[in-house]
Design an enzyme around this catalytic site. Sequence first.
Site, PDB file in Angstrom:
ATOM      1  N   CYS A 188      -3.043  -3.960 -50.807  1.00 36.22           N
ATOM      2  CA  CYS A 188      -2.683  -4.059 -49.684  1.00 36.22           C
ATOM      3  C   CYS A 188      -1.272  -4.040 -48.627  1.00 36.22           C
ATOM      4  O   CYS A 188      -0.300  -4.507 -49.014  1.00 36.22           O
ATOM      5  CB  CYS A 188      -3.062  -5.134 -49.126  1.00 36.22           C
ATOM      6  SG  CYS A 188      -2.816  -5.125 -46.996  1.00 36.22           S
ATOM      7  N   ASP A 247      -6.931  -5.189 -53.920  1.00 34.76           N
ATOM      8  CA  ASP A 247      -8.129  -4.639 -52.985  1.00 34.76           C
ATOM      9  C   ASP A 247      -9.037  -4.124 -54.447  1.00 34.76           C
ATOM     10  O   ASP A 247      -8.008  -3.581 -54.703  1.00 34.76           O
ATOM     11  CB  ASP A 247      -8.151  -3.455 -52.294  1.00 34.76           C
ATOM     12  CG  ASP A 247      -7.380  -4.436 -50.215  1.00 34.76           C
ATOM     13  OD1 ASP A 247      -7.382  -5.533 -50.391  1.00 34.76           O
ATOM     14  OD2 ASP A 247      -6.662  -3.483 -49.541  1.00 34.76           O
ATOM     15  N   GLU A 281     -12.570  15.899 -65.688  1.00 34.19           N
ATOM     16  CA  GLU A 281     -12.791  14.873 -66.889  1.00 34.19           C
ATOM     17  C   GLU A 281     -12.634  14.059 -66.881  1.00 34.19           C
ATOM     18  O   GLU A 281     -11.279  13.608 -66.225  1.00 34.19           O
ATOM     19  CB  GLU A 281     -11.542  15.407 -68.040  1.00 34.19           C
ATOM     20  CG  GLU A 281     -11.778  15.242 -69.248  1.00 34.19           C
ATOM     21  CD  GLU A 281     -11.316  14.315 -69.999  1.00 34.19           C
ATOM     22  OE1 GLU A 281     -11.923  13.779 -70.563  1.00 34.19           O
ATOM     23  OE2 GLU A 281      -9.995  13.302 -69.117  1.00 34.19           O
ATOM     24  N   LEU A 282     -13.471  12.855 -67.127  1.00 34.16           N
ATOM     25  CA  LEU A 282     -13.714  11.370 -67.182  1.00 34.16           C
ATOM     26  C   LEU A 282     -12.235  10.038 -67.285  1.00 34.16           C
ATOM     27  O   LEU A 282     -11.512   9.648 -66.651  1.00 34.16           O
ATOM     28  CB  LEU A 282     -14.992  10.881 -68.049  1.00 34.16           C
ATOM     29  CG  LEU A 282     -16.634  11.425 -67.188  1.00 34.16           C
ATOM     30  CD1 LEU A 282     -17.682  11.108 -67.824  1.00 34.16           C
ATOM     31  CD2 LEU A 282     -16.269  11.252 -65.660  1.00 34.16           C
ATOM     32  N   HIS A 298      -6.525   1.010 -47.410  1.00 35.36           N
ATOM     33  CA  HIS A 298      -8.512   1.562 -47.922  1.00 35.36           C
ATOM     34  C   HIS A 298      -8.829   3.185 -47.614  1.00 35.36           C
ATOM     35  O   HIS A 298      -9.237   4.250 -47.934  1.00 35.36           O
ATOM     36  CB  HIS A 298      -9.558   1.229 -46.912  1.00 35.36           C
ATOM     37  CG  HIS A 298      -9.262  -0.702 -47.450  1.00 35.36           C
ATOM     38  ND1 HIS A 298     -10.403  -1.636 -46.726  1.00 35.36           N
ATOM     39  CD2 HIS A 298      -8.866  -1.489 -48.346  1.00 35.36           C
ATOM     40  CE1 HIS A 298     -10.064  -2.279 -47.450  1.00 35.36           C
ATOM     41  NE2 HIS A 298      -9.308  -2.286 -48.026  1.00 35.36           N
TER      42      HIS A 298
END
Length: 128
Positions: A37, A44, A60-61, A78
Site C-alpha cells: 500500500c 496487499d 511466456e509464463l 491497486h
Amino acid sequence: MYGEREIKNGTLICFPNPNTSRDYEISIDFPEFTCKCPFSGYPDFATLRVKYQPNTKVLELKAIKLYLNSFRERKISHEEVTNKIIDDFIKVSDPKWIQLEADFNPRGNVHTTIRVCHGKRNNLELIL
C-alpha cells in the site's frame, strides 16, 4: 540471492503464436500476487486473472512470474498496479484482446476488485 537476482533482471518476453489462423483464449491465474500500500506500507495480496486472445505473440509464463514478483516490495495502489501490468502486457505481446482482473484480499473490511480490458474479444464457440 539467486531468486532476487532473477526477479530484478527479469523482463516480459513472448514467443511466436503457434496458430495465428485460429482465435483461441489463454487464461492464467496468479494467486500469490503482492505489492505494498502506498499510504501505509502494509502488504496487499491479490489473485490476478489474465485472459487474452493472442495475436502474433504469446506471453511466456516464467517471464510473467518474475515480472509480477518484482512488485512485491513496490508501494503502488491497486488501480495503478492493475493498469501498469496490463499496459506492459499489451506493449510486449500486442494481443487481439486482453482482460486483467486483480482481486485483492480484504483489508480493513474492504474488498477491492479491479478489472481492465483492451481490444476486441472474438467470440469463441466451444462445444463440450
